[in-house]
Design a protein around this motif. Structure first.
Motif, short mmCIF file in Angstrom:
data_model
loop_
_atom_site.label_atom_id
_atom_site.label_comp_id
_atom_site.label_asym_id
_atom_site.label_seq_id
_atom_site.Cartn_x
_atom_site.Cartn_y
_atom_site.Cartn_z
N SER A 122 0.83 -1.21 0.00
CA SER A 122 0.00 0.00 0.00
C SER A 122 0.86 1.26 0.00
N ASP A 123 1.96 1.25 0.76
CA ASP A 123 2.86 2.41 0.78
C ASP A 123 3.43 2.66 -0.62
N ILE A 124 3.84 1.61 -1.29
CA ILE A 124 4.40 1.73 -2.63
C ILE A 124 3.34 2.22 -3.61
N THR A 125 2.13 1.67 -3.50
CA THR A 125 1.03 2.08 -4.38
C THR A 125 0.70 3.56 -4.21
N LYS A 126 0.64 4.02 -2.97
CA LYS A 126 0.36 5.44 -2.71
C LYS A 126 1.44 6.32 -3.32
N HIS A 127 2.69 5.90 -3.18
CA HIS A 127 3.81 6.67 -3.73
C HIS A 127 3.72 6.72 -5.26
N LEU A 128 3.47 5.59 -5.89
CA LEU A 128 3.37 5.55 -7.35
C LEU A 128 2.17 6.35 -7.84
N SER A 129 1.06 6.31 -7.11
CA SER A 129 -0.12 7.10 -7.48
C SER A 129 0.19 8.59 -7.48
N LYS A 130 0.95 9.02 -6.49
CA LYS A 130 1.34 10.43 -6.41
C LYS A 130 2.21 10.80 -7.60
N ILE A 131 3.15 9.94 -7.96
CA ILE A 131 4.02 10.20 -9.11
C ILE A 131 3.20 10.31 -10.39
N ILE A 132 2.26 9.39 -10.58
CA ILE A 132 1.42 9.40 -11.77
C ILE A 132 0.57 10.66 -11.81
N LEU A 133 -0.01 11.04 -10.68
CA LEU A 133 -0.83 12.26 -10.63
C LEU A 133 0.01 13.50 -10.93
N ASP A 134 1.20 13.58 -10.36
CA ASP A 134 2.08 14.72 -10.64
C ASP A 134 2.46 14.78 -12.11
N ASP A 135 2.76 13.63 -12.72
CA ASP A 135 3.09 13.58 -14.15
C ASP A 135 1.89 14.02 -14.99
N TYR A 136 0.71 13.58 -14.61
CA TYR A 136 -0.49 13.95 -15.33
C TYR A 136 -0.71 15.47 -15.27
N LYS A 137 -0.51 16.06 -14.10
CA LYS A 137 -0.67 17.51 -13.96
C LYS A 137 0.34 18.26 -14.82
N ARG A 138 1.59 17.77 -14.85
CA ARG A 138 2.60 18.40 -15.71
C ARG A 138 2.21 18.28 -17.18
N PHE A 139 1.74 17.11 -17.56
CA PHE A 139 1.32 16.89 -18.93
C PHE A 139 0.19 17.85 -19.31
N ARG A 140 -0.81 17.99 -18.43
CA ARG A 140 -1.94 18.90 -18.69
C ARG A 140 -1.45 20.33 -18.84
N PHE A 141 -0.51 20.72 -17.96
CA PHE A 141 0.03 22.08 -18.04
C PHE A 141 0.77 22.29 -19.35
N LEU A 142 1.62 21.35 -19.73
CA LEU A 142 2.37 21.47 -21.00
C LEU A 142 1.43 21.44 -22.18
N HIS A 143 0.43 20.59 -22.12
CA HIS A 143 -0.54 20.49 -23.21
C HIS A 143 -1.27 21.81 -23.39
N SER A 144 -1.70 22.43 -22.31
CA SER A 144 -2.42 23.71 -22.41
C SER A 144 -1.46 24.82 -22.88
N ALA A 145 -0.20 24.76 -22.50
CA ALA A 145 0.77 25.76 -22.95
C ALA A 145 1.01 25.65 -24.43
N ILE A 146 1.04 24.43 -24.95
CA ILE A 146 1.24 24.22 -26.39
C ILE A 146 0.03 24.70 -27.16
N GLU A 147 -1.17 24.48 -26.66
CA GLU A 147 -2.40 24.90 -27.33
C GLU A 147 -2.50 26.41 -27.43
N ILE A 148 -1.93 27.12 -26.45
CA ILE A 148 -1.98 28.59 -26.46
C ILE A 148 -1.16 29.14 -27.61
N ASN A 149 -0.04 28.48 -27.91
CA ASN A 149 0.84 28.95 -29.00
C ASN A 149 0.26 28.50 -30.29
#
Length: 148
Positions: free
Chosen positions: A121-148
């Motif tokens: 469970s500790d490992i799963t929680k840690h990996l979930s956080k990593i995936i969520l952080d990556d998803y947020k970065r992806f969304r931010f980069l995706h929206s930045a690319i769409e603006i240009n």
């Protein structure tokens, strides 16, 4: 990659001494009271020599219809206990868990004292956080690319 000590649970570790001769019933009640899924069994020098998990209680007592008050902890503990050092990587912990088909690893300091337990469970929680952080970065980069 993170060290085991960075992601292990903050729950206190429940330990019992082998020479206390506690029954499985007593161990089960302790686990319920402390809301933990395992107990580390220590020798007379406070070094871990075994682990008792909920799984052990079900397979070694309940499934065999044994009386838990008549079974001592040494009869149901898994020994030798497989441990990991606090400074080891999560990757090495995961490999050790997979190789040994276990869900919990007692975490040791350099003086061989148990300081925590790393669970799936500790490992799963840690990996979930990593995936969520990556998803947020992806969304931010995706929206930045769409603006240009």
């Amino acid at each position: 990659m993170s060290a085991v000590s960075e992601i292990m649970s903050n729950k206190s570790v429940l330990t019992v001494r082998l020479d206390s001769n506690l029954s499985a019933l007593h161990i089960s009640k302790l686990m319920i009271k402390k809301n933990v899924g395992s107990v580390i069994v220590l020798d007379s020098k406070d070094l871990p020599i075994g682990i008792i998990t909920e799984h052990d209680i079900v397979r070694k007592i309940c499934a065999k219809n044994l009386v838990p008050d008549k079974i001592q902890c040494k009869e149901i503990m898994t020994s030798p206990v497989i441990t990991i050092m606090s400074y080891d990587s999560i990757d090495s912990a995961t490999k050790k868990m997979n190789k040994n088909k276990i869900k919990r690893l007692p975490v040791m300091e350099e003086n061989y004292k148990v300081i925590g337990i790393l669970s799936i469970s500790d490992i799963t929680k840690h990996l979930s956080k990593i995936i969520l952080d990556d998803y947020k970065r992806f969304r931010f980069l995706h929206s930045a690319i769409e603006i240009n």
